[in-house]
Scaffold this motif. Structure first.
Motif, mmCIF file in Angstrom:
data_model
loop_
_atom_site.group_PDB
_atom_site.id
_atom_site.type_symbol
_atom_site.label_atom_id
_atom_site.label_comp_id
_atom_site.label_asym_id
_atom_site.label_seq_id
_atom_site.Cartn_x
_atom_site.Cartn_y
_atom_site.Cartn_z
ATOM 1 N N THR A 155 56.601 -129.829 -40.567
ATOM 2 C CA THR A 155 55.865 -128.651 -40.952
ATOM 3 C C THR A 155 56.446 -127.819 -42.338
ATOM 4 O O THR A 155 55.843 -127.136 -43.054
ATOM 5 N N SER A 159 54.076 -127.045 -45.273
ATOM 6 C CA SER A 159 53.749 -125.388 -45.154
ATOM 7 C C SER A 159 53.172 -125.132 -46.712
ATOM 8 O O SER A 159 53.987 -125.672 -47.672
ATOM 9 N N GLY A 160 52.033 -124.542 -46.844
ATOM 10 C CA GLY A 160 51.650 -124.039 -47.945
ATOM 11 C C GLY A 160 50.876 -125.141 -48.963
ATOM 12 O O GLY A 160 50.759 -125.196 -50.168
ATOM 13 N N ILE A 161 50.427 -126.434 -48.133
ATOM 14 C CA ILE A 161 49.865 -127.297 -49.177
ATOM 15 C C ILE A 161 48.586 -126.567 -49.488
ATOM 16 O O ILE A 161 47.781 -126.017 -48.603
ATOM 17 N N ASP A 162 48.314 -126.766 -50.646
ATOM 18 C CA ASP A 162 47.063 -126.493 -51.027
ATOM 19 C C ASP A 162 45.874 -127.916 -50.953
ATOM 20 O O ASP A 162 46.310 -128.816 -51.382
ATOM 21 N N TYR A 163 44.944 -127.930 -49.907
ATOM 22 C CA TYR A 163 44.190 -128.862 -49.648
ATOM 23 C C TYR A 163 43.237 -129.336 -50.790
ATOM 24 O O TYR A 163 42.674 -130.226 -50.733
ATOM 25 N N GLY A 171 34.837 -132.755 -55.867
ATOM 26 C CA GLY A 171 35.668 -131.818 -55.224
ATOM 27 C C GLY A 171 35.695 -131.681 -53.725
ATOM 28 O O GLY A 171 36.046 -130.521 -53.242
ATOM 29 N N VAL B 25 36.742 -127.401 -48.110
ATOM 30 C CA VAL B 25 37.164 -127.488 -49.698
ATOM 31 C C VAL B 25 35.868 -128.175 -50.487
ATOM 32 O O VAL B 25 35.440 -129.433 -50.001
ATOM 33 N N PRO B 29 36.695 -128.745 -58.920
ATOM 34 C CA PRO B 29 38.083 -128.163 -58.811
ATOM 35 C C PRO B 29 38.626 -127.411 -60.009
ATOM 36 O O PRO B 29 39.649 -126.704 -60.122
ATOM 37 N N LEU B 36 39.944 -118.931 -52.189
ATOM 38 C CA LEU B 36 41.183 -119.368 -51.445
ATOM 39 C C LEU B 36 41.529 -118.972 -50.163
ATOM 40 O O LEU B 36 41.559 -117.546 -50.126
ATOM 41 N N PHE B 70 34.804 -122.944 -56.792
ATOM 42 C CA PHE B 70 35.618 -124.066 -56.148
ATOM 43 C C PHE B 70 36.288 -123.093 -54.881
ATOM 44 O O PHE B 70 36.628 -122.277 -54.958
ATOM 45 N N THR B 72 38.998 -123.628 -51.575
ATOM 46 C CA THR B 72 39.893 -124.443 -50.875
ATOM 47 C C THR B 72 40.675 -123.544 -49.811
ATOM 48 O O THR B 72 40.254 -122.455 -49.863
ATOM 49 N N PHE B 73 41.676 -124.149 -49.288
ATOM 50 C CA PHE B 73 42.674 -123.283 -48.535
ATOM 51 C C PHE B 73 43.986 -123.933 -48.573
ATOM 52 O O PHE B 73 44.105 -124.978 -48.789
ATOM 53 N N VAL B 74 44.894 -123.029 -48.079
ATOM 54 C CA VAL B 74 46.491 -123.240 -48.052
ATOM 55 C C VAL B 74 46.735 -122.818 -46.876
ATOM 56 O O VAL B 74 46.500 -121.918 -46.194
ATOM 57 N N HIS B 75 47.462 -123.986 -46.080
ATOM 58 C CA HIS B 75 47.775 -123.906 -44.642
ATOM 59 C C HIS B 75 49.079 -123.302 -44.403
ATOM 60 O O HIS B 75 50.048 -123.595 -45.022
ATOM 61 N N PRO B 77 51.157 -122.638 -41.621
ATOM 62 C CA PRO B 77 51.366 -123.539 -40.454
ATOM 63 C C PRO B 77 52.142 -122.657 -39.527
ATOM 64 O O PRO B 77 52.398 -121.286 -39.821
ATOM 65 N N GLY B 155 60.997 -119.565 -44.315
ATOM 66 C CA GLY B 155 59.656 -120.327 -44.255
ATOM 67 C C GLY B 155 58.598 -119.335 -44.648
ATOM 68 O O GLY B 155 57.899 -119.498 -45.642
ATOM 69 N N PHE B 159 56.471 -120.142 -48.342
ATOM 70 C CA PHE B 159 55.554 -119.953 -48.489
ATOM 71 C C PHE B 159 54.787 -119.019 -49.443
ATOM 72 O O PHE B 159 53.969 -119.126 -50.210
ATOM 73 N N LYS B 162 55.249 -120.164 -52.767
ATOM 74 C CA LYS B 162 53.987 -121.215 -53.157
ATOM 75 C C LYS B 162 52.673 -120.650 -53.319
ATOM 76 O O LYS B 162 51.830 -120.658 -54.394
ATOM 77 N N TYR B 166 49.921 -120.702 -56.666
ATOM 78 C CA TYR B 166 48.786 -120.880 -56.403
ATOM 79 C C TYR B 166 47.984 -119.872 -57.026
ATOM 80 O O TYR B 166 46.708 -119.936 -57.841
ATOM 81 N N LYS B 169 48.030 -120.245 -60.911
ATOM 82 C CA LYS B 169 47.208 -121.161 -61.198
ATOM 83 C C LYS B 169 45.881 -121.169 -61.168
ATOM 84 O O LYS B 169 45.142 -121.288 -62.101
ATOM 85 N N TYR B 170 45.246 -120.437 -59.938
ATOM 86 C CA TYR B 170 43.736 -120.376 -60.075
ATOM 87 C C TYR B 170 43.359 -118.904 -61.137
ATOM 88 O O TYR B 170 42.256 -119.188 -61.510
#
Lengths: 176, 616
Positions: A155, A159-163, A171, B25, B29, B36, B70, B72-75, B77, B155, B159, B162, B166, B169-170
């Motif tokens: 986890t 955490s914070g993975i950009d899919y 895309g 998604v 890209p 987001l 575009f 997308t999503f950031v998980h 958790p 955590g 997050f 990060k 993002y 970046k975007y």
């Protein structure tokens, strides 16, 4: 021909027992002799000590999911609500890989993260209000400290993975 | 028959399958705009993925144009109920403290404070324990302290960092529209604050549409929380201003509501000072002090389904059946409109082609001489007055395309292959395939297109001129032994003839070189300019200016001031040159009609004239 009558009777009794057991399914899930829960064929409840002695636990039907987890999913599956037992088991299989993996690397975790979202689109997960029930698949699978630790490692790395990292040229994310 | 049934069943399944791409998604890209999605608490990756798909479907249904967008999503958790609640408490405490420290009372001051608090935790100068709920630290028999909260603190920080990365970046690609749900709002607020604290240049490119907006000051003020949301409103008051009527309306956000502590009423458990007082010593006061969110969502000791209901992203906020009582708009349509507004705000004005101008009858274009020579168009302002603002891009005609120019750029536009010192202006698209162009405000070109028949077009162009074009051959540097124009025209007995001065009107002279000559020989003089004198003797005329520039026009009936331009020869004397140049003249002011051309030939003519080559 004479011998066939008792045989038929036994079949009828077993069938009735099967129905009876099925109708009792969804309760506590106890009883190692149960072979169906909510109409779903599942392995018997494993011995808890043996099941928790290793990360992998007991998987008697070798489908990649521990027997106790498989039974719990069946217990919570309500076919009348169109819940997806198969999808939930597929997700549990990935969680089983997660809790049995030590020493995660970021790359490995990332690939498993993709595998997890691709494992299913299960109504089990998205049923209204299920988000707060605290009985998710991951809880079922990560039921010991060692398993929890591996899940925790995974986890933290995901955490914070950009899919967006998983998209192809078009895309979109493609699940094999 | 069985095969047919199987086929029909498969067809049924396929028709019912979600059209949304995995996790929503989708798109290019590398698009300039990114949507987001950031999920709330208690979401495993599949649930968050499901939320992304639902968002995709909802935005599509509500008309979000996916061109160059575009998603997308950031998980975010889940770490289980207690872990997630520990995170929320910490985030709430930090936001609360930032409000208290924000002496300026400004929104920017709040984000600066919040960013500073997070930075202190990230660099380790402040211990996370300061902001963690006491129950996350347990003293076991024997004095062993087990801290569950520190792990969650790390955590949250990881997050948040990060997410801020993002955002940058975007944003660098053009802009990001963040759609956070529930806890995702806390993360979004904090990530934005980190960037604000570090003076990021990306802030203006970050737009937020907060859903179930738990953040103390949702970035940008576009958010929606329904009053029936059990977790955020019904059983407690979130810190943000949330509309309290029975309708499902976007909150009427008051940016000052929680910027400073004197204006805020912070709920128990959310308030930093309350937290500290309750903490006392490690492990103390745990019992009886019900965690804020835990109490709201789970009840005192166990899960309470009635409390958990009506907070979810998909089931509540993307539910088309839930409609705003006053506007009759559904929640997802309201969210989509907020997203659309954000996309529009991030989308730069696009170059406008003539096609757009001419084929859109309702498009009104206006010039503003204050800001120069071009006109502006902003995306989204398809009609009506479009006044200039300094921030808007300006577009000038170059060839047949409109290209972005910086404010004050005076380059551009030509007719007949000539580059003018002042660019043209489309004054107004007056309606169906008509146009009007001005050249330096002294010549006007208007025209219209019409389709005459299949594949043929008529273009009528009228040039209304108070102008003369004198074409000087740059290589015709003649009479280099003539010291002045006067000497050249001695034969015309200039000195013995009294000319007369024009008494008005927009008379002008354009002195220009070839179309490729932009290095100084192009000159524009208006007769009405000061310090000019005009001598007009019928067969010749002279213009002279106080700066030493002079022009002599020769012809059968050279009457510059009357607008008759039968001048066939012209001589020019520039102060920087010792000699005199010779050139010709072109009459300006005519009506010309082209007829019965096919599309290709017609467009060629238009291109030659530097006019729109856009006949459809």
């Amino acid at each position: 021909m004479r011998n066939s009558k008792p045989t038929l009777a036994l079949v009828a009794i077993f069938a009735a027992c099967g129905l009876f057991l099925a109708s009792c399914g969804g309760g506590s899930g106890s009883g190692s002799s149960a072979t169906t829960i909510n109409g779903i064929s599942v392995p018997p409840e494993p011995d808890a000590t043996q099941n928790n002695a290793t990360l992998a636990g007991v998987d008697s039907n070798a489908n990649g999911v521990r027997d106790d987890v498989e039974r719990k999913i069946a217990e919570k599956t309500n076919a009348t609500e169109n819940q997806d037992f198969t999808g939930a088991v597929a997700a549990a299989k990935v969680y089983q890989e997660i809790v049995t993996t030590n020493n995660w690397s970021a790359d490995t975790a990332k690939q498993v993260a993709k595998k997890l979202i691709c494992s299913s689109k299960s109504n089990y997960f998205t049923q209204e209000s299920s988000a707060y029930k605290g009985d998710s698949i991951s809880d079922m699978v990560a039921n010991t400290d060692d398993r929890k630790n591996n899940l925790k490692q995974y986890t933290a790395l995901t955490s914070g993975i950009d899919y967006a990292d998983f998209v192809g040229a078009d895309g979109e994310i493609h699940c094999e | 028959m069985n095969k047919l049934l199987v086929f029909l069943f498969a067809l049924f399944l396929s028709l019912n399958a979600s059209a949304a791409p995995k996790c929503g998604v989708s798109g290019n890209p590398n698009s300039s705009i990114t949507i987001l999605f950031v999920n709330g608490i208690m979401n495993n990756s599949q649930q968050a993925c499901d939320g992304g798909e639902a968002l995709y479907d909802s935005l599509n249904k509500n008309g979000i144009d996916r061109t160059n967008v575009f998603q997308t999503f950031v998980h975010n958790p889940t770490d289980g109920p207690q872990g997630d609640v520990n995170e929320l408490r910490m985030q709430a405490a930090l936001s609360s403290q930032a409000a208290k420290l924000n002496a300026s009372g400004s929104l920017n001051g709040y984000y600066q404070q919040l960013g500073g608090l997070y930075t202190n935790l990230i660099n380790g100068s402040v211990n996370c324990r300061e902001y963690l709920y006491p129950s996350s630290q347990v003293v076991l028999p024997g004095g062993v302290v087990v801290d569950f909260g520190l792990d969650r603190c790390q955590g949250v920080l990881d997050f948040t960092v990060k997410l801020s990365q993002y955002f940058e970046k975007y944003a660098s690609r053009g802009g990001v529209v963040v759609v956070p749900h529930s806890q995702g709002n806390f993360y979004t607020e904090a990530a934005y604050a980190l960037l604000a604290f570090n003076n990021s240049q990306s802030l203006s490119k970050i737009k937020v549409v907060g859903v179930a907006a738990i953040a103390m000051n949702p970035v940008g003020g576009k958010y929606l929380t329904v009053s029936q949301d059990n977790a955020l409103y019904k059983l407690q008051k979130a810190n943000t201003s949330i509309i309290s009527s029975n309708s499902y309306s976007p909150a009427n956000y008051n940016a000052q509501a929680c910027l400073i502590n004197t204006n805020c009423t912070l709920s128990e458990g959310m308030d930093y000072e309350t937290l500290r007082v309750a903490t006392g010593s490690v492990g103390a006061n745990v019992s009886g002090f019900q965690p804020y969110f835990y109490d709201a969502i789970f009840g005192a000791n166990s899960f309470d389904s009635s409390r958990a209901l009506f907070h979810e992203f998909k089931e509540v906020y993307l539910n088309e059946r839930i409609v705003d009582a006053s506007t009759k708009k559904s929640l997802p349509s309201i969210i989509a409109s907020l997203v659309k507004d954000s996309i529009t705000a991030l989308t730069p004005a696009q170059p406008v082609t003539f096609a757009t101008l001419i084929t859109t009858p309702s498009y009104n274009l206006f010039t503003d001489d204050t800001y120069g020579q071009c006109y502006s168009k902003s995306v989204g302002s398809a009609s009506g007055t479009n006044a200039y603002t300094v921030s808007e891009s300006k577009y000038c005609l170059s060839g047949s395309q409109w290209v972005a120019r910086s404010l004050g750029d005076t380059q551009i536009l030509g007719d007949f292959g000539v580059i003018y010192p002042e660019s043209s202006k489309i004054i107004k698209d007056t309606g169906n395939s008509t146009y009007s162009v001005s050249y330096g405000s002294r010549a006007y070109l208007s025209g219209s297109y019409s389709q005459k028949g299949a594949g043929t077009y008529t273009h009528t162009m009228t040039q209304t001129a108070s102008m003369y074009y004198f074409n000087i051959n740059p290589n015709s540097y003649i009479y280099n032994n003539v010291s002045s124009l006067e000497a050249l025209i001695t034969n015309y007995n200039c000195a013995n003839n009294n000319g007369y001065l024009s008494t008005g009107g927009q008379y002008g002279v354009m002195l220009c070189g070839s179309s490729s000559d932009t290095n100084g020989i192009t000159r524009y003089f208006a007769v009405a300019d000061s310090n000019r004198t005009i001598v007009d003797r019928g067969t010749w005329a002279k213009l002279s200016f106080g700066n030493g520039v002079a022009l002599i026009g020769l012809g059968d009936n050279s009457t510059i001031v009357t607008g008759d331009s039968n001048i066939v020869l012209a001589y020019f004397k520039l102060p920087s040159e010792s000699g005199v140049r010779e050139g010709g003249s072109v009459k300006v002011g005519r009506t010309q009609t082209w007829d019965s051309y096919d599309r290709s030939a017609f467009n060629s003519i238009l291109a030659e004239k530097r006019l729109p080559t856009t006949v459809n």
